[in-house]
Design a protein around this motif. Sequence first.
Motif, PDB file in Angstrom:
ATOM      1  N   PHE A  34       4.142  15.671  -1.674  1.00 10.79           N
ATOM      2  CA  PHE A  34       4.574  16.955  -1.494  1.00 10.79           C
ATOM      3  C   PHE A  34       5.876  17.161  -2.020  1.00 10.79           C
ATOM      4  N   ASP A  35       6.343  17.858  -3.042  1.00  9.18           N
ATOM      5  CA  ASP A  35       7.800  17.771  -3.794  1.00  9.18           C
ATOM      6  C   ASP A  35       8.694  18.861  -3.059  1.00  9.18           C
ATOM      7  N   GLY A  36       8.479  19.132  -1.943  1.00 11.34           N
ATOM      8  CA  GLY A  36       9.349  20.325  -1.398  1.00 11.34           C
ATOM      9  C   GLY A  36       8.872  21.712  -1.551  1.00 11.34           C
ATOM     10  N   ILE A  37       7.909  22.090  -2.483  1.00 14.37           N
ATOM     11  CA  ILE A  37       7.413  23.272  -2.810  1.00 14.37           C
ATOM     12  C   ILE A  37       5.790  23.281  -2.449  1.00 14.37           C
ATOM     13  N   GLY A  38       5.103  22.151  -2.916  1.00 13.62           N
ATOM     14  CA  GLY A  38       3.663  21.989  -2.914  1.00 13.62           C
ATOM     15  C   GLY A  38       3.381  20.520  -3.254  1.00 13.62           C
ATOM     16  N   MET A  39       1.877  20.698  -2.986  1.00 16.24           N
ATOM     17  CA  MET A  39       1.310  19.304  -3.385  1.00 16.24           C
ATOM     18  C   MET A  39       1.166  19.345  -4.778  1.00 16.24           C
ATOM     19  N   ARG A  40       1.592  18.055  -5.602  1.00 13.91           N
ATOM     20  CA  ARG A  40       1.299  17.720  -7.018  1.00 13.91           C
ATOM     21  C   ARG A  40       0.820  16.315  -7.288  1.00 13.91           C
ATOM     22  N   ARG A  41       0.123  16.181  -8.415  1.00 18.21           N
ATOM     23  CA  ARG A  41      -0.130  14.815  -8.870  1.00 18.21           C
ATOM     24  C   ARG A  41       1.128  14.072  -9.068  1.00 18.21           C
ATOM     25  N   LEU A  42       1.107  12.735  -9.018  1.00 15.03           N
ATOM     26  CA  LEU A  42       2.188  11.859  -9.425  1.00 15.03           C
ATOM     27  C   LEU A  42       2.483  12.063 -10.775  1.00 15.03           C
ATOM     28  N   LYS A  43       3.803  11.801 -11.276  1.00 19.52           N
ATOM     29  CA  LYS A  43       3.901  11.857 -12.796  1.00 19.52           C
ATOM     30  C   LYS A  43       3.971  10.505 -13.255  1.00 19.52           C
ATOM     31  N   GLN A 101       7.262   3.581 -11.919  1.00 20.14           N
ATOM     32  CA  GLN A 101       8.319   3.108 -11.029  1.00 20.14           C
ATOM     33  C   GLN A 101       7.930   2.147  -9.992  1.00 20.14           C
ATOM     34  N   ILE A 102       6.989   2.854  -9.211  1.00 20.48           N
ATOM     35  CA  ILE A 102       6.158   1.962  -7.988  1.00 20.48           C
ATOM     36  C   ILE A 102       5.436   1.107  -8.545  1.00 20.48           C
ATOM     37  N   ALA A 103       4.741   1.226  -9.564  1.00 19.53           N
ATOM     38  CA  ALA A 103       3.609   0.308  -9.760  1.00 19.53           C
ATOM     39  C   ALA A 103       4.584  -1.412 -10.484  1.00 19.53           C
ATOM     40  N   GLY A 104       5.710  -0.921 -10.933  1.00 17.48           N
ATOM     41  CA  GLY A 104       6.580  -2.025 -11.307  1.00 17.48           C
ATOM     42  C   GLY A 104       6.986  -3.085 -10.401  1.00 17.48           C
ATOM     43  N   ARG A 105       6.868  -2.599  -9.126  1.00 21.52           N
ATOM     44  CA  ARG A 105       7.293  -3.479  -8.022  1.00 21.52           C
ATOM     45  C   ARG A 105       6.103  -4.752  -7.807  1.00 21.52           C
ATOM     46  N   LEU A 120      -3.705  -1.368  -8.288  1.00 19.30           N
ATOM     47  CA  LEU A 120      -5.036  -0.870  -7.998  1.00 19.30           C
ATOM     48  C   LEU A 120      -4.726   0.601  -7.416  1.00 19.30           C
ATOM     49  N   THR A 121      -5.799   1.475  -7.222  1.00 21.03           N
ATOM     50  CA  THR A 121      -5.802   2.768  -6.545  1.00 21.03           C
ATOM     51  C   THR A 121      -7.070   3.162  -6.036  1.00 21.03           C
ATOM     52  N   MET A 122      -7.006   3.678  -4.998  1.00 14.71           N
ATOM     53  CA  MET A 122      -7.965   4.273  -4.165  1.00 14.71           C
ATOM     54  C   MET A 122      -8.930   5.710  -4.843  1.00 14.71           C
ATOM     55  N   GLU A 123      -7.787   6.274  -5.665  1.00 12.45           N
ATOM     56  CA  GLU A 123      -8.371   7.452  -6.201  1.00 12.45           C
ATOM     57  C   GLU A 123      -7.901   7.806  -7.478  1.00 12.45           C
ATOM     58  N   ASN A 124      -8.415   8.887  -8.577  1.00 11.08           N
ATOM     59  CA  ASN A 124      -7.681   9.002  -9.675  1.00 11.08           C
ATOM     60  C   ASN A 124      -7.528   7.713 -10.347  1.00 11.08           C
ATOM     61  N   GLU A 125      -8.445   7.169 -10.842  1.00 13.04           N
ATOM     62  CA  GLU A 125      -8.458   5.888 -11.563  1.00 13.04           C
ATOM     63  C   GLU A 125      -7.562   5.991 -12.956  1.00 13.04           C
ATOM     64  N   ASP A 126      -8.166   7.371 -13.519  1.00 12.38           N
ATOM     65  CA  ASP A 126      -7.929   7.397 -15.021  1.00 12.38           C
ATOM     66  C   ASP A 126      -6.198   7.737 -15.038  1.00 12.38           C
ATOM     67  N   LEU A 127      -5.678   8.529 -13.851  1.00 11.55           N
ATOM     68  CA  LEU A 127      -4.263   8.942 -13.903  1.00 11.55           C
ATOM     69  C   LEU A 127      -3.264   7.685 -13.587  1.00 11.55           C
ATOM     70  N   LEU A 149       0.833  -1.284  -0.019  1.00  8.78           N
ATOM     71  CA  LEU A 149       0.056  -0.039  -0.010  1.00  8.78           C
ATOM     72  C   LEU A 149       0.720   1.074  -0.172  1.00  8.78           C
ATOM     73  N   ILE A 150       0.689   2.159  -0.975  1.00 14.85           N
ATOM     74  CA  ILE A 150       1.618   3.143  -1.112  1.00 14.85           C
ATOM     75  C   ILE A 150       0.859   4.511  -0.600  1.00 14.85           C
ATOM     76  N   VAL A 151       1.682   5.204   0.291  1.00 11.95           N
ATOM     77  CA  VAL A 151       1.195   6.731   0.553  1.00 11.95           C
ATOM     78  C   VAL A 151       2.611   7.430   0.438  1.00 11.95           C
ATOM     79  N   PHE A 152       2.505   8.920   0.828  1.00 13.10           N
ATOM     80  CA  PHE A 152       3.742   9.657   0.565  1.00 13.10           C
ATOM     81  C   PHE A 152       4.232  10.630   1.590  1.00 13.10           C
ATOM     82  N   SER A 153       3.958   9.920   2.705  1.00 13.65           N
ATOM     83  CA  SER A 153       4.394  10.565   4.055  1.00 13.65           C
ATOM     84  C   SER A 153       4.603   9.616   5.059  1.00 13.65           C
ATOM     85  N   ARG A 154       5.565   9.918   5.936  1.00  9.60           N
ATOM     86  CA  ARG A 154       5.904   8.946   6.941  1.00  9.60           C
ATOM     87  C   ARG A 154       4.651   8.811   7.800  1.00  9.60           C
ATOM     88  N   LYS A 155       3.923  10.072   8.145  1.00 14.09           N
ATOM     89  CA  LYS A 155       2.815   9.780   8.952  1.00 14.09           C
ATOM     90  C   LYS A 155       1.791   9.097   8.494  1.00 14.09           C
TER      91      LYS A 155
END
Length: 576
Positions: free
Chosen positions: A341-350, A356-360, A373-380, A267-273
């Motif tokens: 968060f990329d150090g400046i602001g929140m942005r969508r994944l490229k 790279q992540i899905a390839g695991r 699978l995804t919990m949001e932004n299915e088209d992305l 399961l992939i999220v993007f912060s330690r918390k």
Amino acid sequence: MSKEKFYTIEDIKEQYGLSEELVRRYFRKPRPRLINVNGRPVEKPTWNRAQIVKGLSNPELQRAKVREDKDRKRAEKAQVYRDYLNQFDLENLRSYAETLNRRFILHIGPTNSGKTYDSIQALMRAESGLYLGPLRLLALEMFDSLNWQNCPTNLLTGEESIRIYGAEHTASTIELCDYSRRYDVAVIDEAQMITDDFRGDKWAKAIYCVNAYEVHVCLAPEAEYLICDILDSFDAEYEIVRHERLAPLKFRGIFRNLKETQPGDALIVFSRKAVLAVAAELEQLGIMASVIYGALPPASRREEVRRFASGETTVVVATDAIGMGISLPIKRVIFCETTKFDGIGMRRLKSGEIKQIAGRAGRFGIYDLGEVLTMENEDLIKNALDVPEEQVRRLTLPFPSEAVDNCGLPLDELMLEWNCLPKEELYDRANMSDSIVLYKHLKAIANKLDRRLLYMLITCPVDIKDERLITYWRECCYSIFRNRHLPEPFAGTDTLEECELRYKELDVRHQLLRRTGVEEDRMAEKQYLCEKINAFLEKDKDKYLKRCSRCGKMLPSTSSFGICDRCYRRQTEGWY
């Protein structure tokens, strides 16, 4: 009575050092007059002596002239810097690359396609070899693997240096590449990172300058044209080996609830918390989870990987730290979040990050199909997996070390001008912003430090967003300046956060000492910290559960809101 004299803009600029802009702004309106230019009368605006005297007496003009003089001197100085720095362009690297007798093998393929495995086989057959990876964990994995297969290999990372008797191979992070030695085989892993603003220059330098008879370069397909262009630029001999995924990847749609989690999920999220919150919620459901995130020390990360691979835990919760260099038996990758968060602001994944992540997902011999699978932004997510990645075209040029050794210009101003140089068509320049920030913390002693030592101190990898870590780094630098013992880490060991910070402080200490030629063995303390960290991760995740700020009810860890539905309705109805 003498004839009145009139002055043109050229006369005023020459005699009084004023720019045309200041003359037009602060002198009264000129009168057009015929002026003899090269024997021909030409009409030009002119001012008489009285107008000039009155204009020069204006205090605003004098202040503006001082500012303009300062700006001109600053511009002239900047031009000196730019002229000096512009000599360190791609041609400089090409010229050096042409002197090396090398043959390249490009291993091109997506994640989980075996490209690194094949290159390591060539490395093992060589009498001497060098592995260059993007992460300590990868270098450590290669160190363990090669030694286990009876190929004596040293380890060299920012965290530790392990020398094996008789070893002619080294597994290293790319920042610590030894360019002075000649190897039979070198492996440069994850070479698509050559475009990264902050680290891409390390891959560029390795491709141009690593000294080996045979160089294996592992890269994602989107970097193929760029790497080939680089090799063509210095007429390198190369061949391309294409790799396909060993386990196909398939998009499976929406993942609705953590209750749907299955063994083998990541399961992939993007912060330690968020990692700790999701893991805590899973354990509330009776699902044991390993956790992986960037701040986790390598040894702790290895232990979490071991627990998952051995079946002690059935799922893994991770940030994008999982996307590179971690081999895990993962069946499904689930994106719980699609922004970061990329150090400046929140942005969508490229799309490249998603791939790279899905390839695991999928592990040859264990799971013959990888699912996403995804919990949001299915088209992305779906589109990122379906659409081929665009070819990258720009590499990142390293900051010239020659400028540190052989230039008398102030180092901070030199780095600032390097960052301000105009963009080039073929390349970007390494971003020196972090080093500039660290320089400011040493400004009081900068001129008293050896220039090379100063550069080594300010290029020490330090998280500049962590004030506590910067404070410790600064105190260590001042101790080096005063020729004193470095202070012990400031952080304690009572909480998970303190243990992680103390580990980072030990890491900073180790790297600074190494830059001064001192090797210090603190691995026992680091191992103790890792054991404490892993104990915290096993027992104390409950405090990271997300709860309603009004009533304390547990919220889904992936919720975007800080209050529950009931409290939200009460709030809108005016109960609070």
